[in-house]
Design a protein around this motif. Structure first.
Motif, PDB file in Angstrom:
ATOM      1  N   LEU A   1     -15.431   7.298 -19.733  1.00 18.28           N
ATOM      2  CA  LEU A   1     -15.987   6.909 -18.341  1.00 18.28           C
ATOM      3  C   LEU A   1     -15.301   5.711 -17.795  1.00 18.28           C
ATOM      4  O   LEU A   1     -14.794   5.637 -16.704  1.00 18.28           O
ATOM      5  CB  LEU A   1     -17.411   6.377 -18.455  1.00 18.28           C
ATOM      6  N   LEU A   2     -15.029   4.725 -18.672  1.00 13.97           N
ATOM      7  CA  LEU A   2     -14.225   3.559 -18.386  1.00 13.97           C
ATOM      8  C   LEU A   2     -12.860   3.706 -17.957  1.00 13.97           C
ATOM      9  O   LEU A   2     -12.413   3.269 -17.149  1.00 13.97           O
ATOM     10  CB  LEU A   2     -14.349   2.399 -19.420  1.00 13.97           C
ATOM     11  N   LEU A   3     -12.364   4.792 -18.910  1.00 16.48           N
ATOM     12  CA  LEU A   3     -10.857   5.195 -18.431  1.00 16.48           C
ATOM     13  C   LEU A   3     -10.628   6.024 -17.239  1.00 16.48           C
ATOM     14  O   LEU A   3      -9.457   5.630 -16.566  1.00 16.48           O
ATOM     15  CB  LEU A   3     -10.316   5.903 -19.709  1.00 16.48           C
ATOM     16  N   PHE A   4     -11.363   7.079 -17.178  1.00 18.59           N
ATOM     17  CA  PHE A   4     -11.368   8.046 -15.995  1.00 18.59           C
ATOM     18  C   PHE A   4     -12.096   7.869 -14.761  1.00 18.59           C
ATOM     19  O   PHE A   4     -11.636   8.396 -13.787  1.00 18.59           O
ATOM     20  CB  PHE A   4     -11.209   9.345 -16.609  1.00 18.59           C
ATOM     21  N   LEU A   5     -13.113   7.005 -14.855  1.00 18.54           N
ATOM     22  CA  LEU A   5     -13.981   6.690 -13.750  1.00 18.54           C
ATOM     23  C   LEU A   5     -13.918   5.276 -13.264  1.00 18.54           C
ATOM     24  O   LEU A   5     -13.370   5.149 -11.930  1.00 18.54           O
ATOM     25  CB  LEU A   5     -15.512   7.299 -13.923  1.00 18.54           C
ATOM     26  N   ALA A   6     -14.420   4.303 -14.038  1.00 20.79           N
ATOM     27  CA  ALA A   6     -14.221   2.947 -13.639  1.00 20.79           C
ATOM     28  C   ALA A   6     -12.926   2.301 -13.271  1.00 20.79           C
ATOM     29  O   ALA A   6     -12.781   1.692 -12.506  1.00 20.79           O
ATOM     30  CB  ALA A   6     -15.094   2.106 -14.762  1.00 20.79           C
ATOM     31  N   GLY A   7     -12.131   2.871 -14.138  1.00 20.20           N
ATOM     32  CA  GLY A   7     -10.562   2.367 -14.285  1.00 20.20           C
ATOM     33  C   GLY A   7      -9.978   2.791 -12.644  1.00 20.20           C
ATOM     34  O   GLY A   7      -9.603   1.930 -11.946  1.00 20.20           O
ATOM     35  N   PRO A   8     -10.073   3.931 -12.424  1.00 15.54           N
ATOM     36  CA  PRO A   8      -9.471   4.454 -11.065  1.00 15.54           C
ATOM     37  C   PRO A   8     -10.079   3.821  -9.960  1.00 15.54           C
ATOM     38  O   PRO A   8      -9.629   3.489  -8.896  1.00 15.54           O
ATOM     39  CB  PRO A   8      -9.604   5.775 -11.026  1.00 15.54           C
ATOM     40  N   ILE A   9     -11.496   3.838 -10.046  1.00 12.52           N
ATOM     41  CA  ILE A   9     -12.523   3.276  -8.912  1.00 12.52           C
ATOM     42  C   ILE A   9     -12.045   1.758  -8.756  1.00 12.52           C
ATOM     43  O   ILE A   9     -11.776   1.140  -7.540  1.00 12.52           O
ATOM     44  CB  ILE A   9     -13.807   3.212  -9.151  1.00 12.52           C
ATOM     45  N   ALA A  10     -11.643   0.804  -9.933  1.00 13.32           N
ATOM     46  CA  ALA A  10     -11.370  -0.491  -9.551  1.00 13.32           C
ATOM     47  C   ALA A  10     -10.100  -0.608  -9.133  1.00 13.32           C
ATOM     48  O   ALA A  10      -9.608  -1.413  -8.293  1.00 13.32           O
ATOM     49  CB  ALA A  10     -11.470  -1.058 -10.855  1.00 13.32           C
ATOM     50  N   TYR A  11      -9.045   0.179  -9.492  1.00 10.95           N
ATOM     51  CA  TYR A  11      -7.721   0.182  -9.009  1.00 10.95           C
ATOM     52  C   TYR A  11      -7.782   0.526  -7.709  1.00 10.95           C
ATOM     53  O   TYR A  11      -6.950   0.077  -6.819  1.00 10.95           O
ATOM     54  CB  TYR A  11      -6.844   1.258  -9.605  1.00 10.95           C
ATOM     55  N   CYS A  12      -8.450   1.420  -7.143  1.00 11.56           N
ATOM     56  CA  CYS A  12      -8.772   1.931  -5.671  1.00 11.56           C
ATOM     57  C   CYS A  12      -9.290   0.597  -4.739  1.00 11.56           C
ATOM     58  O   CYS A  12      -8.732   0.386  -3.673  1.00 11.56           O
ATOM     59  CB  CYS A  12      -9.481   3.248  -5.456  1.00 11.56           C
ATOM     60  N   VAL A  13     -10.264  -0.151  -5.545  1.00  8.90           N
ATOM     61  CA  VAL A  13     -10.525  -1.167  -4.719  1.00  8.90           C
ATOM     62  C   VAL A  13      -9.538  -2.038  -4.383  1.00  8.90           C
ATOM     63  O   VAL A  13      -9.384  -2.809  -3.662  1.00  8.90           O
ATOM     64  CB  VAL A  13     -11.833  -1.682  -5.413  1.00  8.90           C
ATOM     65  N   TYR A  14      -8.758  -2.399  -5.405  1.00  8.12           N
ATOM     66  CA  TYR A  14      -7.458  -3.306  -5.360  1.00  8.12           C
ATOM     67  C   TYR A  14      -6.612  -2.796  -4.218  1.00  8.12           C
ATOM     68  O   TYR A  14      -6.356  -3.536  -3.462  1.00  8.12           O
ATOM     69  CB  TYR A  14      -6.939  -3.356  -6.660  1.00  8.12           C
ATOM     70  N   ILE A  15      -6.287  -1.855  -4.379  1.00  7.77           N
ATOM     71  CA  ILE A  15      -5.128  -1.045  -3.501  1.00  7.77           C
ATOM     72  C   ILE A  15      -5.772  -1.101  -1.842  1.00  7.77           C
ATOM     73  O   ILE A  15      -5.010  -1.448  -1.071  1.00  7.77           O
ATOM     74  CB  ILE A  15      -4.992   0.232  -3.814  1.00  7.77           C
ATOM     75  N   ALA A  16      -7.087  -1.101  -1.685  1.00  7.39           N
ATOM     76  CA  ALA A  16      -7.724  -1.340  -0.288  1.00  7.39           C
ATOM     77  C   ALA A  16      -7.259  -2.664   0.155  1.00  7.39           C
ATOM     78  O   ALA A  16      -7.526  -2.649   1.500  1.00  7.39           O
ATOM     79  CB  ALA A  16      -9.080  -0.888  -0.643  1.00  7.39           C
ATOM     80  N   PHE A  17      -7.266  -3.656  -0.446  1.00  7.87           N
ATOM     81  CA  PHE A  17      -6.874  -4.945   0.009  1.00  7.87           C
ATOM     82  C   PHE A  17      -5.411  -5.138  -0.039  1.00  7.87           C
ATOM     83  O   PHE A  17      -5.152  -6.386   0.128  1.00  7.87           O
ATOM     84  CB  PHE A  17      -7.665  -5.950  -0.768  1.00  7.87           C
ATOM     85  N   THR A  18      -4.477  -4.229  -0.052  1.00 13.39           N
ATOM     86  CA  THR A  18      -3.061  -4.432  -0.287  1.00 13.39           C
ATOM     87  C   THR A  18      -2.443  -3.727   1.079  1.00 13.39           C
ATOM     88  O   THR A  18      -3.164  -2.862   1.549  1.00 13.39           O
ATOM     89  CB  THR A  18      -2.351  -4.018  -1.504  1.00 13.39           C
ATOM     90  N   ASP A  19      -1.161  -3.892   1.143  1.00 20.16           N
ATOM     91  CA  ASP A  19      -0.362  -2.957   2.140  1.00 20.16           C
ATOM     92  C   ASP A  19       0.480  -1.969   1.349  1.00 20.16           C
ATOM     93  O   ASP A  19       1.524  -1.723   1.958  1.00 20.16           O
ATOM     94  CB  ASP A  19       0.494  -3.920   3.136  1.00 20.16           C
ATOM     95  N   LEU A  20       0.018  -1.409   0.433  1.00 17.24           N
ATOM     96  CA  LEU A  20       0.885  -0.358  -0.319  1.00 17.24           C
ATOM     97  C   LEU A  20       1.072   0.844   0.392  1.00 17.24           C
ATOM     98  O   LEU A  20       0.255   1.325   1.052  1.00 17.24           O
ATOM     99  CB  LEU A  20      -0.010   0.185  -1.716  1.00 17.24           C
ATOM    100  N   GLN A  21       2.382   1.381   0.285  1.00 18.13           N
ATOM    101  CA  GLN A  21       2.946   2.473   0.929  1.00 18.13           C
ATOM    102  C   GLN A  21       3.704   3.416   0.065  1.00 18.13           C
ATOM    103  O   GLN A  21       4.029   2.915  -1.064  1.00 18.13           O
ATOM    104  CB  GLN A  21       3.823   1.743   2.100  1.00 18.13           C
TER     105      GLN A  21
END
Length: 306
Positions: free
Chosen positions: A39-59
């Motif tokens: 769960l931490l690897l495939f669920l919580a990890g991607p969600i946390a990474y998406c939250v980080y990406i939402a506050f960046t200008d990644l393209q």
């Protein structure tokens, strides 16, 4: 002759019926460890990474490294007319196809099938469930073929000497809402069929003897007794409808002119067609927030006693 003192009896101390439970706790948790890691690897990890990406200008292209932009993506979303249009269409799509369409039609089918004969129940249930188990893309192609200008619906209207329709162009959000109702009603029907079977027959028979008609029995007896099932069904249907992507993409691709572009399609367009991964992920988090608000409302209703 001197008397000898009696020897003390050695009594066996009973074992503590409640030994220290500290060492047992890791043993109990140990079988859950693989699931927690997954769960931490495939669920919580991607969600946390998406939250980080939402506050960046990644393209996707044209950028060597992303930078932190704070709330700029969210501010941009609320100022974007396309985003506001997608929010409005998402609400319309959800209300029409989930809250009204699937919920009402599923309840009606469950009530009617309860009174129908066994062959009718088997045939109707098979047809409705078949639409539900079809892959979303296949269902989208079927409904596209049904609504297109040279499709099945216009062929039927022509046989009835009625004017032809072109809903995929004139009313696309209505066409995709109808498609979602057609595909997802089976779930509501199964939920309500199970709930209706739990109502004691003595209650409905007593109400019928007292002179209560079908509508009064439905309003004053059936609906209050299956109220928790209604809340659960509404919550699950709403969350599923908010995430519908393939059905709308196959039928209209969000067009024409963005008139059927719900939030999942708008998110896809920004992230993968415009290459704005940071902005698209921020839209995805806002969609998650909308789903959370709906869930809180339904959970509040479910906590209320019948």
């Amino acid at each position: 002759m001197t008397a000898t003192a009696p020897r003390p009896r050695l009594t066996k101390t009973p074992a503590d019926p409640h030994p220290a439970r500290g060492p047992r706790l890791p043993v109990r948790i140990l079988p859950l460890a693989p699931a927690v890691v997954l769960l931490l690897l495939f669920l919580a990890g991607p969600i946390a990474y998406c939250v980080y990406i939402a506050f960046t200008d990644l393209q996707l292209t044209g950028q060597a490294r992303e930078s932190f932009v704070g709330l700029d993506n969210f501010t941009r979303a609320f100022g974007d007319e396309g985003f506001r249009n997608a929010v409005w269409l998402t609400l319309v799509f959800t209300v029409l196809s989930s809250l009204i369409g699937q919920n009402t039609l599923g309840l009606a089918l469950a009530v009617l099938m309860r009174r129908a004969s066994k062959p009718v129940r088997t045939l109707t249930g098979g047809i409705v469930v078949t639409a539900w188990v079809l892959p979303e893309v296949v269902a989208g192609f079927l409904l596209y073929a049904f609504f297109r200008r040279e499709g099945t619906l216009n062929a039927i209207l022509d046989q009835l000497h009625l004017p032809a329709q072109n809903w995929l162009f004139t009313l696309p959000i209505l066409a995709v809402s109808f498609a979602n109702v057609w595909r997802g009603t089976a779930f509501s029907m199964l939920v309500y069929s199970a709930a209706l079977n739990e109502i004691p027959k003595e209650i409905t028979e007593a109400a019928e003897v007292d002179g209560a008609g079908g509508l009064r029995r439905m309003w004053h007896i059936t609906l209050p007794m299956i109220r928790r099932s209604i809340g659960t069904n509404l919550m699950l249907n709403t969350l599923q409808t908010l995430s519908v992507f393939g059905l709308i993409w196959v039928m209209t691709r969000g067009g024409p002119g963005g008139r059927s572009q719900t939030l999942p399609l708008f998110m896809y367009e920004q992230a993968f067609q415009n290459s704005l991964i940071g902005y698209g992920t921020a839209v995805a988090l806002l969609l998650l927030l909308v789903g959370s608000l709906f869930s809180l409302v339904y959970l509040r209703l479910l906590r209320t006693e019948v």
